[in-house]
Design a protein around this motif. Structure first.
Motif, PDB file in Angstrom:
ATOM      1  N   PHE A  21      60.297  80.252  14.957  1.00  0.00           N
ATOM      2  CA  PHE A  21      60.973  79.208  15.103  1.00  0.00           C
ATOM      3  C   PHE A  21      61.907  79.424  16.586  1.00  0.00           C
ATOM      4  O   PHE A  21      62.158  78.447  17.125  1.00  0.00           O
ATOM      5  CB  PHE A  21      61.694  78.867  13.747  1.00  0.00           C
ATOM      6  N   GLU A  22      62.537  80.713  16.715  1.00  0.00           N
ATOM      7  CA  GLU A  22      63.513  80.742  17.629  1.00  0.00           C
ATOM      8  C   GLU A  22      62.934  80.737  18.987  1.00  0.00           C
ATOM      9  O   GLU A  22      63.531  80.443  19.889  1.00  0.00           O
ATOM     10  CB  GLU A  22      64.151  82.404  17.437  1.00  0.00           C
ATOM     11  N   MET A  23      61.281  81.077  19.271  1.00  0.00           N
ATOM     12  CA  MET A  23      60.703  80.766  20.363  1.00  0.00           C
ATOM     13  C   MET A  23      60.673  79.440  20.786  1.00  0.00           C
ATOM     14  O   MET A  23      61.003  79.070  22.033  1.00  0.00           O
ATOM     15  CB  MET A  23      59.202  81.392  20.089  1.00  0.00           C
ATOM     16  N   VAL A  24      60.691  78.439  19.896  1.00  0.00           N
ATOM     17  CA  VAL A  24      60.768  77.180  20.323  1.00  0.00           C
ATOM     18  C   VAL A  24      61.982  76.569  20.564  1.00  0.00           C
ATOM     19  O   VAL A  24      62.378  75.615  21.411  1.00  0.00           O
ATOM     20  CB  VAL A  24      59.948  76.313  19.132  1.00  0.00           C
ATOM     21  N   LYS A  25      62.856  77.089  19.466  1.00  0.00           N
ATOM     22  CA  LYS A  25      64.496  76.561  19.676  1.00  0.00           C
ATOM     23  C   LYS A  25      64.839  77.145  21.126  1.00  0.00           C
ATOM     24  O   LYS A  25      65.725  76.213  21.660  1.00  0.00           O
ATOM     25  CB  LYS A  25      65.117  77.097  18.651  1.00  0.00           C
ATOM     26  N   ASN A  26      64.909  78.526  21.496  1.00  0.00           N
ATOM     27  CA  ASN A  26      65.420  78.948  22.557  1.00  0.00           C
ATOM     28  C   ASN A  26      64.687  78.795  23.831  1.00  0.00           C
ATOM     29  O   ASN A  26      65.079  79.617  24.931  1.00  0.00           O
ATOM     30  CB  ASN A  26      65.921  80.351  22.195  1.00  0.00           C
ATOM     31  N   HIS A  27      63.598  78.277  23.855  1.00  0.00           N
ATOM     32  CA  HIS A  27      62.774  78.070  25.056  1.00  0.00           C
ATOM     33  C   HIS A  27      63.458  77.290  26.086  1.00  0.00           C
ATOM     34  O   HIS A  27      63.952  76.133  25.900  1.00  0.00           O
ATOM     35  CB  HIS A  27      61.264  77.477  24.831  1.00  0.00           C
ATOM     36  N   ASP A  28      63.202  78.001  27.563  1.00  0.00           N
ATOM     37  CA  ASP A  28      63.925  77.373  28.498  1.00  0.00           C
ATOM     38  C   ASP A  28      62.722  77.032  29.578  1.00  0.00           C
ATOM     39  O   ASP A  28      62.245  77.826  30.033  1.00  0.00           O
ATOM     40  CB  ASP A  28      64.918  78.151  29.164  1.00  0.00           C
ATOM     41  N   PRO A  29      62.747  75.526  29.831  1.00  0.00           N
ATOM     42  CA  PRO A  29      61.419  75.290  30.908  1.00  0.00           C
ATOM     43  C   PRO A  29      61.788  75.814  32.199  1.00  0.00           C
ATOM     44  O   PRO A  29      60.642  75.980  32.987  1.00  0.00           O
ATOM     45  CB  PRO A  29      61.630  73.650  30.632  1.00  0.00           C
TER      46      PRO A  29
END
Length: 398
Positions: A21-29
């Motif tokens: 879940f943290e991968m999607v939450k902290n993803h920076d485009p």
């Protein structure tokens, strides 16, 4: 496609399962995820030798065994290199610091990369650490696991027994086998008398002790002489390799690895500890070589006066004694002038002053140290220094 696989330039679609879940939450485009691969050779770990050139905009020199971050190919990792330079005899001499405006060789432990690969070196991943982040640039030279790096060191010994131009030297070697390995090696005293190592001394002369060498000198040495021998000792590269793995973390979090002493002390607002072994020193006799040579003439003159038989010899020796007394009085006046003249501040005095200033600043900020306690501390340091000067004068007068 089943026969030729995917051609270059074909668009692919990846599907990832069990993503945290943290991968999607902290993803920076603004920071895309790169997908790549490495060859079988790059998956191995070993010693890598690179030709390193410090960046002209970086203001400091790099120190051996200090941790740095290397960016090479698809990898970023932290390692501790050793810098060296090949001399005219083909030896790889270890450098304490990198050369200024001149390339040198560096060896470190990490994942292997093909020869000719360019790499960049930084100290930290944070942007606010220094004015310029890039420390150096380098290129991979070769993989040589049998390469030897040497460091020049000095072995010190003292005379055990003296027989004219031959002497037994102790505290320089640990065993007779080590003495046999250094046979015919050049040695030298602090006064400049050169010699060489012959062989291990017999047990009859050393009372069964090992590590005492029999050496031959050009002139007779003295019991208080110190003997030096310069040797080259092999240095091992630290097997340290810390990969930088950016996982599901917030983009504002900075990766921190192993830090050196300077960074650790600066983080807690302390002075960098001074290591006395890091300062360049020379062999200094505490009583002064000039005074030892001068006062050693007096017992020789007394012995010569007792052994003199003719009147001419006695008269000549008495004249030498009078000249010696005149020179002694002149030397005494020189010492008095030196004591009265303003002395240069030693390293210990400078550190004491800096220590007092640092305590004074911290005391003003925290309010823990009063002016009275600071004055008492200053008086104690001055008293210790005066006692040291009195003890030194007493030794000189003796």
């Amino acid at each position: 496609m089943q026969i030729e696989c995917f051609r270059a330039g074909t668009y692919l679609r990846f599907e990832f399962h069990d993503v945290p879940f943290e991968m999607v939450k902290n993803h920076d485009p603004c920071q895309p995820i790169l997908v790549g691969g490495i060859t079988v050779e790059e998956a191995k770990v070993g010693y890598m030798q690179v030709k390193l050139e410090p960046h002209s905009w970086h203001m400091k020199l790099l120190k051996s065994k200090d941790p740095i971050i290397v960016s090479v190919g698809w990898r970023r990792y932290q390692t501790r290199p050793i810098y060296m330079l090949e001399d005219c005899h083909g030896r790889n001499r270890v450098l304490k610091y990198t050369l200024e405006d001149m390339p040198c060789l560096a060896t470190f432990w990490g994942p292997l990369a093909p020869a000719g690969t360019e790499l960049a070196v930084v100290q930290s991943l944070a942007d606010n650490k220094t004015a310029f982040r890039i420390l150096a640039k380098a290129s991979v030279q070769e993989f040589n696991h049998e390469m030897k790096m040497v460091k020049k060191r000095k072995r010190i010994g003292t005379p055990y027994k003296i027989f004219k131009k031959t002497a037994l030297i102790k505290d320089m070697f640990t065993s007779d086998l080590e003495i046999a390995n250094f046979k015919d090696a050049k040695i030298q005293t602090a006064r400049g008398i050169s010699g060489m190592v012959d062989k291990p001394a017999g047990k009859s002369l050393t009372r069964g002790l090992e590590g005492i060498a029999k050496c031959t000198f050009k002139h007779k040495i003295r019991k208080r002489d110190t003997i030096f021998m310069h040797v080259y000792e092999q240095v091992e590269v630290p097997r340290f390799f810390n990969p930088i793995m950016r996982g599901p973390e917030p983009p504002d979090r900075i990766w921190h690895g192993v830090v050196d002493t300077y960074e650790r002390t600066r983080a807690i607002d302390l002075c960098v500890p001074a290591n006395l072994e890091s300062y360049y020193k020379t062999h200094i006799n505490p009583f002064g070589t000039r005074d030892l040579e001068f006062y050693s003439r007096w017992p020789r003159l007394m012995v010569a006066l007792r052994r003199a038989t003719s009147e001419e010899d006695k008269l000549s020796i008495k004249r030498q004694i009078e000249d010696w007394k005149i020179a002694r009085d002149e030397r005494q006046r020189e010492r008095e002038l030196e004591a009265a003249a303003p002395r240069r501040q030693t390293v210990e005095q400078i550190r004491a002053v800096r220590f007092i200033e640092k305590r004074k600043e911290t005391g003003k900020q925290s309010g823990l140290i009063s002016e009275e306690s600071l004055r008492h501390l200053t008086k104690g340091l001055i008293k210790e220094f005066r006692d040291y000067e009195k003890e030194k004068k007493r030794h000189l007068s003796l």
